[in-house]
Design an enzyme around this catalytic site. Structure first.
Site, PDB file in Angstrom:
ATOM      1  N   ALA A 116       0.866  -1.171   0.000  1.00 47.84           N
ATOM      2  CA  ALA A 116       0.000   0.000   0.000  1.00 47.84           C
ATOM      3  C   ALA A 116       0.912   1.233   0.000  1.00 47.84           C
ATOM      4  O   ALA A 116       2.058   1.171   0.443  1.00 47.84           O
ATOM      5  CB  ALA A 116      -0.866  -0.013   1.239  1.00 47.84           C
ATOM      6  N   GLY A 155       0.658  -5.081   0.897  1.00 45.91           N
ATOM      7  CA  GLY A 155      -0.541  -5.132   0.051  1.00 45.91           C
ATOM      8  C   GLY A 155      -0.257  -5.748  -1.312  1.00 45.91           C
ATOM      9  O   GLY A 155      -1.144  -6.325  -1.938  1.00 45.91           O
ATOM     10  N   GLU A 171      -0.497  -9.340  -0.747  1.00 48.30           N
ATOM     11  CA  GLU A 171      -1.927  -9.656  -0.545  1.00 48.30           C
ATOM     12  C   GLU A 171      -2.680  -9.630  -1.880  1.00 48.30           C
ATOM     13  O   GLU A 171      -3.547 -10.462  -2.132  1.00 48.30           O
ATOM     14  CB  GLU A 171      -2.527  -8.672   0.460  1.00 48.30           C
ATOM     15  CG  GLU A 171      -1.976  -8.920   1.860  1.00 48.30           C
ATOM     16  CD  GLU A 171      -2.309  -7.823   2.858  1.00 48.30           C
ATOM     17  OE1 GLU A 171      -2.101  -6.631   2.527  1.00 48.30           O
ATOM     18  OE2 GLU A 171      -2.768  -8.140   3.958  1.00 48.30           O
ATOM     19  N   GLU A 181       4.878  -5.309   6.870  1.00 50.37           N
ATOM     20  CA  GLU A 181       4.167  -4.214   7.555  1.00 50.37           C
ATOM     21  C   GLU A 181       4.646  -4.000   8.983  1.00 50.37           C
ATOM     22  O   GLU A 181       4.614  -2.893   9.510  1.00 50.37           O
ATOM     23  CB  GLU A 181       2.650  -4.496   7.584  1.00 50.37           C
ATOM     24  CG  GLU A 181       1.961  -4.443   6.231  1.00 50.37           C
ATOM     25  CD  GLU A 181       1.885  -5.790   5.529  1.00 50.37           C
ATOM     26  OE1 GLU A 181       2.711  -6.678   5.807  1.00 50.37           O
ATOM     27  OE2 GLU A 181       0.986  -5.952   4.676  1.00 50.37           O
TER      28      GLU A 181
HETATM   29  C1  HXC Z   1       5.044   4.420  -1.049  1.00 51.76           C
HETATM   30  C2  HXC Z   1       6.977   3.484  -1.841  1.00 51.76           C
HETATM   31  C3  HXC Z   1       6.609   2.224  -1.325  1.00 51.76           C
HETATM   32  C4  HXC Z   1       5.357   2.129  -0.650  1.00 51.76           C
HETATM   33  C5  HXC Z   1       8.512   2.017  -2.300  1.00 51.76           C
HETATM   34  N1  HXC Z   1       8.153   3.296  -2.435  1.00 51.76           N
HETATM   35  N2  HXC Z   1       7.590   1.335  -1.616  1.00 51.76           N
HETATM   36  N3  HXC Z   1       6.193   4.562  -1.701  1.00 51.76           N
HETATM   37  N4  HXC Z   1       4.627   3.260  -0.530  1.00 51.76           N
HETATM   38  N5  HXC Z   1       4.905   0.979  -0.150  1.00 51.76           N
HETATM   39  C6  HXC Z   1       8.898   4.368  -3.114  1.00 51.76           C
HETATM   40  C7  HXC Z   1      10.062   4.866  -2.279  1.00 51.76           C
HETATM   41  O1  HXC Z   1       9.628   5.826  -1.333  1.00 51.76           O
HETATM   42  C8  HXC Z   1      10.964   5.461  -3.333  1.00 51.76           C
HETATM   43  O2  HXC Z   1      10.437   6.715  -3.700  1.00 51.76           O
HETATM   44  C9  HXC Z   1      10.741   4.539  -4.542  1.00 51.76           C
HETATM   45  O3  HXC Z   1       9.500   3.859  -4.285  1.00 51.76           O
HETATM   46  C10 HXC Z   1      11.832   3.491  -4.669  1.00 51.76           C
HETATM   47  O4  HXC Z   1      11.963   2.816  -3.433  1.00 51.76           O
HETATM   48  P1  HXC Z   1      13.353   2.637  -2.661  1.00 51.76           P
HETATM   49  O5  HXC Z   1      13.035   2.377  -1.239  1.00 51.76           O
HETATM   50  O6  HXC Z   1      14.266   3.762  -2.966  1.00 51.76           O
HETATM   51  O7  HXC Z   1      13.904   1.315  -3.369  1.00 51.76           O
HETATM   52  P2  HXC Z   1      14.855   0.186  -2.764  1.00 51.76           P
HETATM   53  O8  HXC Z   1      15.958   0.804  -1.958  1.00 51.76           O
HETATM   54  O9  HXC Z   1      15.185  -0.694  -3.916  1.00 51.76           O
HETATM   55  O10 HXC Z   1      13.949  -0.613  -1.698  1.00 51.76           O
HETATM   56  C11 HXC Z   1      12.851  -1.344  -2.171  1.00 51.76           C
HETATM   57  C12 HXC Z   1      11.943  -1.748  -0.970  1.00 51.76           C
HETATM   58  C13 HXC Z   1      11.550  -0.504  -0.165  1.00 51.76           C
HETATM   59  C14 HXC Z   1      12.672  -2.768  -0.100  1.00 51.76           C
HETATM   60  C15 HXC Z   1      10.705  -2.437  -1.586  1.00 51.76           C
HETATM   61  O11 HXC Z   1      11.064   0.496  -1.056  1.00 51.76           O
HETATM   62  C16 HXC Z   1      10.497  -0.768   0.884  1.00 51.76           C
HETATM   63  O12 HXC Z   1      10.795  -1.304   1.948  1.00 51.76           O
HETATM   64  N6  HXC Z   1       9.258  -0.364   0.600  1.00 51.76           N
HETATM   65  C17 HXC Z   1       8.155  -0.479   1.521  1.00 51.76           C
HETATM   66  C18 HXC Z   1       7.693  -1.898   1.613  1.00 51.76           C
HETATM   67  C19 HXC Z   1       6.564  -2.037   2.640  1.00 51.76           C
HETATM   68  O13 HXC Z   1       6.763  -1.756   3.832  1.00 51.76           O
HETATM   69  N7  HXC Z   1       5.374  -2.431   2.176  1.00 51.76           N
HETATM   70  C20 HXC Z   1       4.222  -2.565   3.035  1.00 51.76           C
HETATM   71  C21 HXC Z   1       3.448  -1.286   3.033  1.00 51.76           C
HETATM   72  S1  HXC Z   1       2.105  -1.331   4.167  1.00 51.76           S
HETATM   73  P3  HXC Z   1      11.377   8.027  -3.744  1.00 51.76           P
HETATM   74  O14 HXC Z   1      10.414   9.154  -3.986  1.00 51.76           O
HETATM   75  O15 HXC Z   1      12.089   8.089  -2.428  1.00 51.76           O
HETATM   76  O16 HXC Z   1      12.297   7.749  -4.900  1.00 51.76           O
HETATM   77  C22 HXC Z   1       0.947  -2.251   3.396  1.00 51.76           C
HETATM   78  C23 HXC Z   1      -0.324  -2.419   4.167  1.00 51.76           C
HETATM   79  C24 HXC Z   1      -1.238  -3.308   3.420  1.00 51.76           C
HETATM   80  O17 HXC Z   1       1.110  -2.720   2.322  1.00 51.76           O
HETATM   81  C25 HXC Z   1      -2.622  -3.011   3.730  1.00 51.76           C
HETATM   82  C26 HXC Z   1      -3.535  -3.388   2.607  1.00 51.76           C
HETATM   83  C27 HXC Z   1      -3.609  -2.442   1.472  1.00 51.76           C
END
Ligand code: HXC
Length: 258
Positions: free
Chosen positions: A66, A109, A112, A132
């Site tokens: 998400a 997400g 999911e 998460e």
């Molecule tokens: C918003 C995101 C994002 C996310 C990545 N980006 N994941 N933006 N929401 N979930 C953005 C980053 O901010 C960054 O933008 C760009 O994408 C590239 O990501 P990087 O982090 O620079 O890439 P990298 O170093 O290769 O790392 C990849 C990654 C990391 C390991 C996937 O991005 C990460 O940990 N992302 C979050 C993963 C996460 O926690 N997902 C769960 C979310 S909660 P900029 O502008 O800085 O370039 C969830 C709840 C579900 O899903 C509920 C149901 C819907």
């Protein structure tokens, strides 16, 4: 659906491929994207010229979850009002088979969403998980339930409590995905499988998908009853007569979807 902002749609024969298209944020699933996705699923589900749907991202990410920036300042009451997850339930109701073609990150997400699909083909670069916990929340779109049913309690617990990513090979061994292929082929492989399914009789495909999904919601006894009813129902289809006649006459069947 010509005004899609966050998705691309490709059609080839009976197969429609939806591509998540926010590459600059690793296909983070914001609300606008999810609204478009659900509307597109609805319209493809009603379109008789589509028999199977492929859902994909790009090589680097299926979806990294998400959109964290969209949630970071939300209150519980705002999240409740957004009512995102009841929209996700509509993906669960899609009648046509959905094949996920996954490469790179399928996280939170994104994982999911992958688990809402019926079959998963992954590239050998896939990294799949529910991270998460690392941002102070937990899965909210079915991750604790679907992951646990797919891989069992102990692995699901480890993934949900640590946020560790599975490699494609581990996900395959755990029964979370169907097949791992080299990254150059994951989409092609998923589309090939979609084509194969779209050459099957559509009414039987629909009722069979429905019966398999029923097993998640009910007891064995009620599930068996449901399966039998769908089985009997297929004896009213033209495709059933054609399929059995073609077998007996040693020829290829021609499906009408009736
Ligand atoms: C918003 C995101 C994002 C996310 C990545 N980006 N994941 N933006 N929401 N979930 C953005 C980053 O901010 C960054 O933008 C760009 O994408 C590239 O990501 P990087 O982090 O620079 O890439 P990298 O170093 O290769 O790392 C990849 C990654 C990391 C390991 C996937 O991005 C990460 O940990 N992302 C979050 C993963 C996460 O926690 N997902 C769960 C979310 S909660 P900029 O502008 O800085 O370039 C969830 C709840 C579900 O899903 C509920 C149901 C819907």
């Amino acid at each position: 659906m010509s005004d899609l902002k966050n998705l691309l749609l490709h059609r080839n024969g009976f197969v429609a491929t939806i591509q998540l298209n926010r590459p600059q944020v690793l296909n983070a699933l914001n609300m606008e994207l999810m609204d478009e996705l659900i509307a597109l699923f609805d319209s493809l589900d009603k379109d008789a010229s589509v028999r199977c749907i492929v859902l994909t991202g790009n090589e680097k990410a299926f979806a990294a979850g998400a959109d964290i920036k969209e949630m970071a300042n939300a209150t519980a009451v705002e999240m409740l009002a957004r009512d995102q997850f009841s929209k996700w339930d509509r993906i669960r109701k899609v009648k046509k088979p959905i094949i996920a073609a996954v490469s790179g990150f399928a996280l939170g997400g994104g994982c999911e969403l992958m688990m809402h699909c019926d079959i998963v083909i992954a590239s050998d670069t896939a990294k799949i998980g529910q991270p998460e916990i690392n941002i102070g929340v937990m899965p909210g779109a079915g991750g604790t339930q679907r992951m646990t049913r797919a891989v069992g309690k102990v692995l699901a617990m480890e993934l949900v409590l640590t946020g560790r990513f599975l490699t494609a090979e581990e996900a395959l061994q755990a029964g979370l995905i169907n097949k791992v292929v080299p990254v150059e082929f994951y989409l092609e492989e998923a589309q090939k499988l979609a084509k194969e399914i779209s050459n099957r009789p559509p009414v039987a495909v629909r009722l069979a998908k429905e019966a398999v999904l029923k097993s998640f919601d009910t007891t064995m006894e009620i599930g068996l009853e449901f399966e039998r009813k769908n089985f009997y129902l297929l004896f009213s289809s033209e495709d059933m007569r054609e399929g059995m006649a073609a077998f007996i006459e040693k020829r290829k069947p021609e499906w009408k979807g009736k």
